[in-house]
Write an enzyme that holds these catalytic residues in place. Structure first.
Site, PDB file in Angstrom:
ATOM      1  N   GLU A  20       0.719  -1.135  -0.024  1.00 47.00           N
ATOM      2  CA  GLU A  20      -0.181  -0.004   0.006  1.00 47.00           C
ATOM      3  C   GLU A  20       0.729   1.311  -0.012  1.00 47.00           C
ATOM      4  OE1 GLU A  20      -3.351   0.254  -0.083  1.00 47.00           O
ATOM      5  OE2 GLU A  20      -3.492  -1.863  -0.724  1.00 47.00           O
ATOM      6  N   SER A  46     -56.587 -11.824  -1.281  1.00 45.72           N
ATOM      7  CA  SER A  46     -57.559 -12.813  -0.644  1.00 45.72           C
ATOM      8  C   SER A  46     -56.815 -13.574   0.556  1.00 45.72           C
ATOM      9  CB  SER A  46     -57.547 -13.714  -1.895  1.00 45.72           C
ATOM     10  OG  SER A  46     -58.243 -13.307  -3.109  1.00 45.72           O
TER      11      SER A  46
END
Length: 821
Positions: A106, A488
């Site tokens: 990094e 329903s």
């Protein structure tokens, strides 16, 4: 005199030179002015921004806290909230090989620069200019710490400016070791792992102290793209990145040639620690874990993140995972049925990029940042497409050929020669691919949602809860937060009310079209329809439920009275305000949540007792002492009885019939059990699809629909969209469970000619007809005419007021009315 004249002539500058000098002078003044303005603006920006930078107390005084942990009833960890889930280590506890790997991967000049590596910035700018794309970044470890602790990852100039300022502030306040320590403990490394200690447990199942150079290099390679460079999601990419990091470690002197070669030769074994908070949890329990957190937060507020509480939920880990898989499969099945909507986007794919692995991988990384993988839906870029094969690159080393006819059929409209540009699949299309187990397919990222919840019928303990397709896409829990029309699926509660008002399963009810005029409603005409617009002259109440006939339900509610029904359904736990006393309520025009509907059906399953659902069984402190324990209502408690046991017995019988012969018959065909009852539900224009079902021990509700209600498409119903989710879940949840036959018939209930009668409503007294003329009467005119006698009969039997006429009951219909079927 001549000499003097010559001298004067030489001293006068040429006209061209004078113009150039003035131009240079003006340019200097202009740039000096711009520089001064820039400096003033920068000073002003700094003066305004610097005081608003976050305080660094959280960094300087960073102290790990004992987190909140959440478990299933069988002790499987499903959630962890709090600082220590990052497995924070002191700087001296982190092995040097891990530090070396991080610096090599990094920021190798971390200890030399002051927060911004200007040499790295120039190097990245040059490389990006040459390649005409972003091939290198210049973020330092300090900049990443600033971003991770306090800032978002949005790509704006304002955010970048604050990041730079915060970077300088961190460098001025903390030592380099402190900054690196924070980075190693906080960086996200995929699969819920924050920090390298958690990642070591997540990917290798070992503490960080035991890490090898090969494993350290693999972990150090993850921050570049956590979702793609971690070894679980993409081992090949992780291995390639590991080789790069090891090479950097050797070139920087962190590894000798022999150590480098040994690390390159080491076989990497992926073995996550069991239920590690940094790795994968044993089951997908994100929704119940988050709900449990919210519930405890309501009591202890922020203290829950530091006091070491442990929540033990009622969730069954096996059922929870089955629910997750069932919901996901149901949504993907719908997505395959729905028209293909096209690629996520199309990008320019340079010619010959397939032979340049680094360039192809960089392009894929960019797209995967914009369109992250979603579980087993993986993003890729199309290399070539034809009606017989689509080639998709997941990485330079993973090229997927999609050529199975079943997969190609789903996306055929994007592969034909005359395909619309919006749906065309072509070279450069960004798409999702999915491994079905038998073949790879190309599929849209689903836009529809679904939910499933199950609970014990005996005490309301929630067994499984899945509130959507992907928790990470949004924490909205559709089980508890989505108020939808039940359609329903609500009819059984209407029918139950009718049983207690003198109707029986054998009552004959008109199924002819029904309508109310504008004068009758007080606003505008109402003309509800049966599903499929199919009508029959007459059906029994039982047949009407089996076939889910809307006209039958409307006439039942008209006979019983909307106000009575509104009062009655509150016994099941439904909100009165969300169930208006109007005829459309007979078709499920009110609003419920899936959890509320499950609680209502539990009453039918457990003998008539309302048992409010609950999620948290007990809570312990950090020492294991129980500090809270649930005291649920249990079926059998006389205080919890809400409906007549005879009503329960009859409704259980009728709902078992629905699941065997009616709209829910698929449950019987697939599960081959006789102890299941249930009801489908589909709302108007197929905006919501439901299935609610149960056996005597377990009730579950499945729902599917769009978050912003719209039609799911013609032919999409509860039986086709929601019921398969329910069946797939119950297949696991009921596996090995013996069938439970109906219990003994309650007193006061008799069976005559195959159907049930309450003792106070024997044949001859019970209501025999609804919406039909009595023998010898003339044929009815408007539907209301045939119901006047029923209202009179109900008045005589129960002493009610005469407010049950068609006009009265329909007058309060709210507008606009969305009538489900």
């Amino acid at each position: 005199m001549m000499k003097s004249s010559n001298t004067s002539s030489k001293q006068k500058p040429p006209a061209g030179r004078s113009w150039f000098t003035r131009l240079i002078f003006k340019a200097i003044v202009l740039f000096a002015g711009l520089g001064l303005c820039g400096a003033l603006l920068m000073s002003l920006a700094l003066a305004l921004a610097w005081p608003n930078l976050p305080d660094l107390t959280a960094m300087i005084d960073y102290r790990p806290r004992v987190p909140l942990r959440i478990y299933t009833a069988d002790k499987v960890l499903i959630g962890e909230f709090g600082e220590e889930r990052r497995n924070v280590l002191r700087f001296d506890e982190i092995p040097d090989v891990m530090k070396s790997a991080i610096l090599a991967a990094e920021d190798d000049r971390f200890y030399q620069h002051g927060g911004i590596d200007w040499a790295g910035v120039l190097r990245a700018a040059l490389a990006n200019t040459i390649h005409m794309s972003k091939t290198q970044g210049a973020s330092t470890i300090t900049m990443q710490v600033a971003r991770n602790f306090y800032l978002s990852s949005e790509k704006t100039y304002t955010r970048k400016f604050y990041e730079l300022l915060l970077t300088f502030k961190i460098e001025a306040t903390l030592t380099k070791d402190q900054i690196l320590d924070l980075y190693m403990n906080q960086i996200f490394l995929g699969h819920r792992a924050y920090g390298f200690a958690a990642a070591s447990r997540a990917y290798f199942g070992k503490p960080l102290a035991e890490i090898t150079p090969a494993e350290a290099a693999m972990l150090a390679g993850i921050p570049k793209a956590p979702s793609r460079f971690n070894p679980i999601s993409n081992f090949e990419r992780a291995k390639s990145r590991q080789a790069y990091v090891l090479g950097r470690m050797r070139s920087l002197g962190y590894l000798t040639d022999a150590e480098y070669q040994h690390a390159m030769d080491q076989a990497i074994v992926i073995r996550s620690a069991a239920n590690s908070p940094g790795g994968r949890y044993g089951v997908h329990g994100e929704y119940p874990a988050e709900l449990a957190r919210q519930l405890l937060y309501g009591v202890y507020q922020d203290d829950i993140y530091s006091r070491g509480f442990n929540i033990y939920t009622t969730i069954n880990s096996k059922d929870q995972e089955a629910a997750y898989q069932a919901v996901r499969q149901g949504i993907l099945d719908y997505t395959r049925r729905a028209p293909y909507t096209g690629p996520e986007e199309n990008v320019e794919l340079p010619k010959g990029i397939e032979s340049d692995p680094e360039a192809l991988n960089d392009l894929l990384d960019e797209q995967q940042d914009k369109h992250p993988d979603n579980g087993d839906l993986l993003i890729g870029i199309v290399l070539s497409a034809s009606p017989t094969e689509v080639r998709v690159a997941r990485s330079a080393s993973q090229i997927i050929d999609i050529n199975d006819k079943r997969a190609l059929r789903v996306v055929a409209r994007g592969l034909v020669a005359n395909a619309k540009e919006s749906v065309r699949i072509q070279r450069g299309s960004v798409v999702y691919v999915h491994d079905t187990g038998d073949y790879w397919e190309l599929i849209n990222k689903p836009s529809i949602q679904a939910a499933l919840v199950s609970l014990s019928t005996q005490d309301g303990a929630i067994q499984a809860m899945v509130g959507g397709f992907d928790f990470e896409e949004g924490k909205f829990n559709r089980v508890t937060q989505a108020w939808r029309q039940p359609g329903s699926a609500f009819k059984p509660f209407i029918y139950a009310s009718a049983l207690e008002r003198g109707l029986t399963p054998a009552t004959q009810i008109s199924d002819e079209p029904f309508s109310l005029t504008a004068e009758q409603t007080g606003s505008k005409a109402w003309n509800p329809k049966n599903y499929g617009r199919a009508y029959e002259p007459m059906l029994t109440m039982r047949q009407g439920l089996y076939k889910s006939k809307n006209m039958v339900s409307i006439r039942i509610m008209q006979a019983v009275g909307p106000q009575y029904v509104q009062d009655y359904v509150t016994r099941f736990g439904f909100d009165r305000a969300r169930q208006p006393a109007v005829l459309p309520l007979a078709l499920g025009a009110g609003s419920v949540t899936p959890l509320q509907l499950a609680g209502g059906y539990a009453v039918f399953a457990n003998g008539g007792y309302r048992v409010p659902p609950y999620l948290i069984d007990y809570v312990t402190d950090s020492a294991g002492k129980v500090i809270m324990r649930a005291r649920p209502t249990v079926a059998g408690d006389t205080l919890a009885r809400v409906i007549d046991p005879r009503t329960v017995y009859v409704m259980d019988d009728m709902l078992r019939g629905v699941a065997t012969y009616g709209t829910g018959a698929r449950t019987h065909r697939e599960l081959k059990r006789n102890d299941i009852g249930g009801k489908t539900g589909t709302t108007n224009d197929s905006q919501d699809a439901w299935f609610a079902g149960f056996n005597p021990k377990l009730v579950a509700v499945a729902w599917m629909g769009f978050d912003q209600p719209k039609s799911m498409g013609q032919g999409e119903t509860g039986g086709g969209a929601a019921l398969p989710i329910w069946v797939n879940y119950m297949r696991t949840a009921l596996a090995g469970q013996p069938e439970i036959p109906p219990g003994p018939m309650p007193s006061g209930l008799t069976r005559i000619d195959g159907d049930f009668y309450f003792s106070e409503f024997p044949p001859g007294t019970a209501i025999a007809r609804v919406g039909l003329p009595a023998p010898g009467d003339p044929a009815p005119g408007a539907p209301a005419d045939g119901l006047d006698g029923i209202g009179t009969l109900l008045d005589r039997l129960h002493g009610d007021s005469g407010a049950n006429s068609a006009a009265d009951s329909g007058a309060a219909i709210p507008q606009p009315v969305r009538v489900p079927f």
